[in-house]
Design an enzyme around this catalytic site. Structure first.
Site, PDB file in Angstrom:
ATOM      1  N   CYS A 133      -1.631   3.962  11.285  1.00 23.83           N
ATOM      2  CA  CYS A 133      -1.561   5.192  12.074  1.00 23.83           C
ATOM      3  C   CYS A 133      -2.848   5.341  12.872  1.00 23.83           C
ATOM      4  O   CYS A 133      -3.425   6.412  12.949  1.00 23.83           O
ATOM      5  CB  CYS A 133      -1.290   6.400  11.183  1.00 23.83           C
ATOM      6  SG  CYS A 133      -2.471   6.629   9.851  1.00 23.83           S
ATOM      7  N   CYS A 187       0.887  -1.183   0.000  1.00 26.47           N
ATOM      8  CA  CYS A 187       0.000   0.000   0.000  1.00 26.47           C
ATOM      9  C   CYS A 187       0.912   1.217   0.000  1.00 26.47           C
ATOM     10  O   CYS A 187       1.177   1.805   1.051  1.00 26.47           O
ATOM     11  CB  CYS A 187      -0.866  -0.002   1.254  1.00 26.47           C
ATOM     12  SG  CYS A 187      -1.811  -1.512   1.501  1.00 26.47           S
ATOM     13  N   ALA A 188       1.417   1.600  -1.159  1.00 25.93           N
ATOM     14  CA  ALA A 188       2.612   2.449  -1.212  1.00 25.93           C
ATOM     15  C   ALA A 188       2.368   3.934  -1.416  1.00 25.93           C
ATOM     16  O   ALA A 188       3.247   4.746  -1.111  1.00 25.93           O
ATOM     17  CB  ALA A 188       3.542   1.949  -2.311  1.00 25.93           C
ATOM     18  N   ALA A 189       1.226   4.324  -1.948  1.00 25.82           N
ATOM     19  CA  ALA A 189       1.039   5.735  -2.309  1.00 25.82           C
ATOM     20  C   ALA A 189       0.777   6.601  -1.070  1.00 25.82           C
ATOM     21  O   ALA A 189       0.088   6.147  -0.160  1.00 25.82           O
ATOM     22  CB  ALA A 189      -0.136   5.857  -3.287  1.00 25.82           C
ATOM     23  N   PRO A 190       1.325   7.821  -1.035  1.00 24.01           N
ATOM     24  CA  PRO A 190       2.078   8.530  -2.088  1.00 24.01           C
ATOM     25  C   PRO A 190       3.586   8.250  -2.106  1.00 24.01           C
ATOM     26  O   PRO A 190       4.329   8.940  -2.791  1.00 24.01           O
ATOM     27  CB  PRO A 190       1.814   9.994  -1.750  1.00 24.01           C
ATOM     28  CG  PRO A 190       1.657  10.008  -0.259  1.00 24.01           C
ATOM     29  CD  PRO A 190       1.002   8.712   0.106  1.00 24.01           C
ATOM     30  N   ASP A 213       1.608  -1.086   5.029  1.00 22.91           N
ATOM     31  CA  ASP A 213       1.288   0.178   5.715  1.00 22.91           C
ATOM     32  C   ASP A 213      -0.179   0.423   5.375  1.00 22.91           C
ATOM     33  O   ASP A 213      -0.503   1.111   4.419  1.00 22.91           O
ATOM     34  CB  ASP A 213       2.204   1.284   5.189  1.00 22.91           C
ATOM     35  CG  ASP A 213       2.007   2.592   5.945  1.00 22.91           C
ATOM     36  OD1 ASP A 213       1.890   2.542   7.180  1.00 22.91           O
ATOM     37  OD2 ASP A 213       1.969   3.647   5.295  1.00 22.91           O
TER      38      ASP A 213
HETATM   39  C1  LIG Z   1      -1.632   4.624   4.864  1.00 18.67           C
HETATM   40  S1  LIG Z   1      -1.779   4.815   3.158  1.00 18.67           S
HETATM   41  C2  LIG Z   1      -0.179   4.367   2.588  1.00 18.67           C
HETATM   42  C3  LIG Z   1       0.870   5.435   2.772  1.00 18.67           C
HETATM   43  C4  LIG Z   1       2.203   5.065   2.122  1.00 18.67           C
HETATM   44  N1  LIG Z   1       2.693   3.800   2.615  1.00 18.67           N
HETATM   45  C5  LIG Z   1       3.266   6.113   2.335  1.00 18.67           C
HETATM   46  O1  LIG Z   1       4.100   5.969   3.222  1.00 18.67           O
HETATM   47  O2  LIG Z   1       3.282   7.103   1.588  1.00 18.67           O
HETATM   48  C6  LIG Z   1      -2.702   3.411   2.694  1.00 18.67           C
HETATM   49  C7  LIG Z   1      -2.822   3.187   1.207  1.00 18.67           C
HETATM   50  O3  LIG Z   1      -3.477   1.940   0.993  1.00 18.67           O
HETATM   51  C8  LIG Z   1      -4.131   2.008  -0.252  1.00 18.67           C
HETATM   52  N2  LIG Z   1      -5.070   0.866  -0.304  1.00 18.67           N
HETATM   53  C9  LIG Z   1      -6.296   0.758   0.252  1.00 18.67           C
HETATM   54  N3  LIG Z   1      -6.818  -0.455  -0.001  1.00 18.67           N
HETATM   55  C10 LIG Z   1      -5.885  -1.133  -0.729  1.00 18.67           C
HETATM   56  C11 LIG Z   1      -5.851  -2.432  -1.319  1.00 18.67           C
HETATM   57  N4  LIG Z   1      -6.860  -3.290  -1.180  1.00 18.67           N
HETATM   58  N5  LIG Z   1      -4.749  -2.797  -2.021  1.00 18.67           N
HETATM   59  C12 LIG Z   1      -3.712  -1.918  -2.177  1.00 18.67           C
HETATM   60  N6  LIG Z   1      -3.706  -0.667  -1.655  1.00 18.67           N
HETATM   61  C13 LIG Z   1      -4.774  -0.295  -0.938  1.00 18.67           C
HETATM   62  C14 LIG Z   1      -4.737   3.401  -0.238  1.00 18.67           C
HETATM   63  O4  LIG Z   1      -5.007   3.836  -1.543  1.00 18.67           O
HETATM   64  C15 LIG Z   1      -3.642   4.219   0.447  1.00 18.67           C
HETATM   65  O5  LIG Z   1      -2.821   4.852  -0.509  1.00 18.67           O
END
Ligand SMILES: C[S@@+](CC[C@H](N)C(=O)[O-])C[C@H]1O[C@@H](n2cnc3c(N)ncnc32)[C@H](O)[C@@H]1O
Length: 302
Positions: A230, A106-109, A177
Site C-alpha cells: 500500500c 504476511c497475513a495479520a490481521p 502483502d
Molecule cells: C501489510 S501488513 C499485512 C496485512 C494483511 N495481509 C491483511 O490483509 O490483513 C504486513 C504484515 O507483515 C508482517 N511482517 C513484517 N515482516 C515480516 C516477516 N519478515 N515475515 C512475516 N511477516 C512479516 C507484519 O507484522 C504485518 O502484519
C-alpha cells in the site's frame, strides 16, 4: 504531503492525486461469503438501516455510506469484514481455487487471508503466517468470527520459512502483502507520512525482497505469486519484483481487475526495470476514490 512530491514525475494529473490524498477515505466492507450470500448480507444491512453501494469491479465489495464497518450487527455476525476497497484487490488477482494450498506470507490481521478462504469456499488450506505475535491474535479473532476453518496460523519470519512441518513441500499460490511504508494509506491515516524517510524505504525494501524470493521458492512450477503493497515507492514495488525476476524462476503476467490504474514503471531514478513490469498495476487515490496500492502477479516458471 511533502514526501509525495517525489512522485510528481510519474503520476499523471498530480494535482488531482494530491487533492485526493487530502480527502478522508470512506468506509468499506467485504461480504464474507463463508457465512452468508451477497443477497442475504445486503438484506441484513438494509434491515439495520445502513446505506451502501456495491463496487463496480466486485459485487462483494461494499462502499458504506452510513455506519462504521466494525460495529454493525452484520459485522458482529461475520457476514461482513471491514476492509479497504483496494485491499480486496490482491486476493482477487491471486485467484485461489477450492482445494488448493495457499500461503499468505504476511497475513495479520487477516483481511486478505480470510478473503482467500472465502474465494476457495473455505475448502483447502490457507497457511496464514505473520512474524508479529501481537498481530496474530487479531488474525485468529477474525478467522473465528468469519468462520474461516481452512486457515492454519503460523508465526514465523517469512524470509526463511520452512515447510517441513507440513505434509506437502510446495504451495499452489502465495500472497506477499508486504510490510511497507504505507504511503498509500494517507487518506485513512493522516499520520502515515510522519516517520517517512528514504532510509525507511531502503530498510523495508530489503525485507520485502527476502519475503518475495521465499514465496517464489515455496510455490510450485506454474503456480502464482502475488506481490502487493500500500505504498507508492518504486524501491518497494517494481525494484522488489525486479529482484525476484533476477534471482528466482518467475515472470510477470497480465491481469485485468476492472479498476482504473496506471501501469508499473520500467524506470525510476536511473534504475531500469524489465518491460514486463508494465503488467503490474499502480492504483492511485484519485483514480477510483480509494487508497493507493501496487499489485504484481508472477507465474513461477521452474
Ligand atoms: C501489510 S501488513 C499485512 C496485512 C494483511 N495481509 C491483511 O490483509 O490483513 C504486513 C504484515 O507483515 C508482517 N511482517 C513484517 N515482516 C515480516 C516477516 N519478515 N515475515 C512475516 N511477516 C512479516 C507484519 O507484522 C504485518 O502484519
Amino acid at each position: 504531503m511533502e514526501p509525495l512530491e517525489r512522485y510528481r514525475p510519474i503520476i499523471d494529473d498530480f494535482d488531482a492525486f494530491l487533492a485526493a490524498c487530502e480527502r478522508p477515505l470512506g468506509n468499506a466492507a467485504r461480504v464474507n461469503t463463508i457465512k452468508a450470500s451477497v443477497e442475504r448480507t445486503l438484506a441484513t444491512l438494509e434491515d439495520e438501516g445502513l446505506a451502501y453501494e456495491q463496487a463496480d469491479w466486485n459485487p462483494r465489495v461494499l462502499r458504506l455510506e452510513t455506519g462504521s464497518p466494525g460495529s454493525t450487527w452484520t459485522s458482529f455476525h461475520g457476514f461482513t469484514h471491514g476492509q479497504e476497497e483496494v485491499s480486496a484487490v490482491p486476493p482477487v488477482v491471486l485467484d485461489p481455487q477450492p482445494g488448493e494450498r495457499v500461503w499468505d506470507c504476511c497475513a495479520a490481521p487477516g483481511g486478505k487471508a480470510t478473503q482467500i478462504a472465502a474465494l476457495m469456499d473455505d475448502e483447502g488450506t490457507v497457511v496464514a503466517n505473520d512474524n508479529n505475535l501481537g498481530r496474530i491474535s487479531a488474525l485468529r479473532f477474525n478467522a473465528e468470527r468469519l468462520g474461516a476453518t481452512s486457515l492454519a496460523v503460523t508465526n514465523d519470519d517469512a524470509r526463511n520459512y520452512s515447510l517441513r512441518r507440513f505434509s506437502f513441500d510446495e504451495f499452489d499460490r502465495a500472497l506477499v502483502d508486504a510490510p511497507c511504508t504505507c504511503e498509500g494509506t494517507i487518506r485513512k491515516n493522516p499520520d502515515a507520512l510522519d516517520n517517512w524517510s528514504e532510509g525507511a524505504i531502503a530498510s523495508v525494501a530489503g525485507v520485502q525482497k527476502g519475503i518475495l524470493r521465499r514465496a517464489v521458492q515455496a510455490t510450485r512450477e506454474g503456480g502464482t505469486v502475488v506481490y502487493s503493497t500500500c505504498t507508492f515507492a518504486p524501491e518497494e514495488n517494481e525494484a522488489v519484483v525486479q529482484h525476484a525476476l533476477d534471482e528466482e524462476d518467475c515472470r510477470v503476467v497480465d491481469f485485468d481487475i476492472g479498476l482504473e490504474h496506471s501501469p508499473g514503471l520500467t524506470e525510476w531514478n536511473g534504475e531500469e526495470f524489465d518491460s514486463s513490469l508494465e503488467r503490474a498495476i499502480r492504483i492511485y487515490p484519485h483514480q477510483n476514490d480509494t487508497g493507493g496500492f501496487f499489485v504484481a502477479k508472477l507465474e513461477v516458471t521452474a
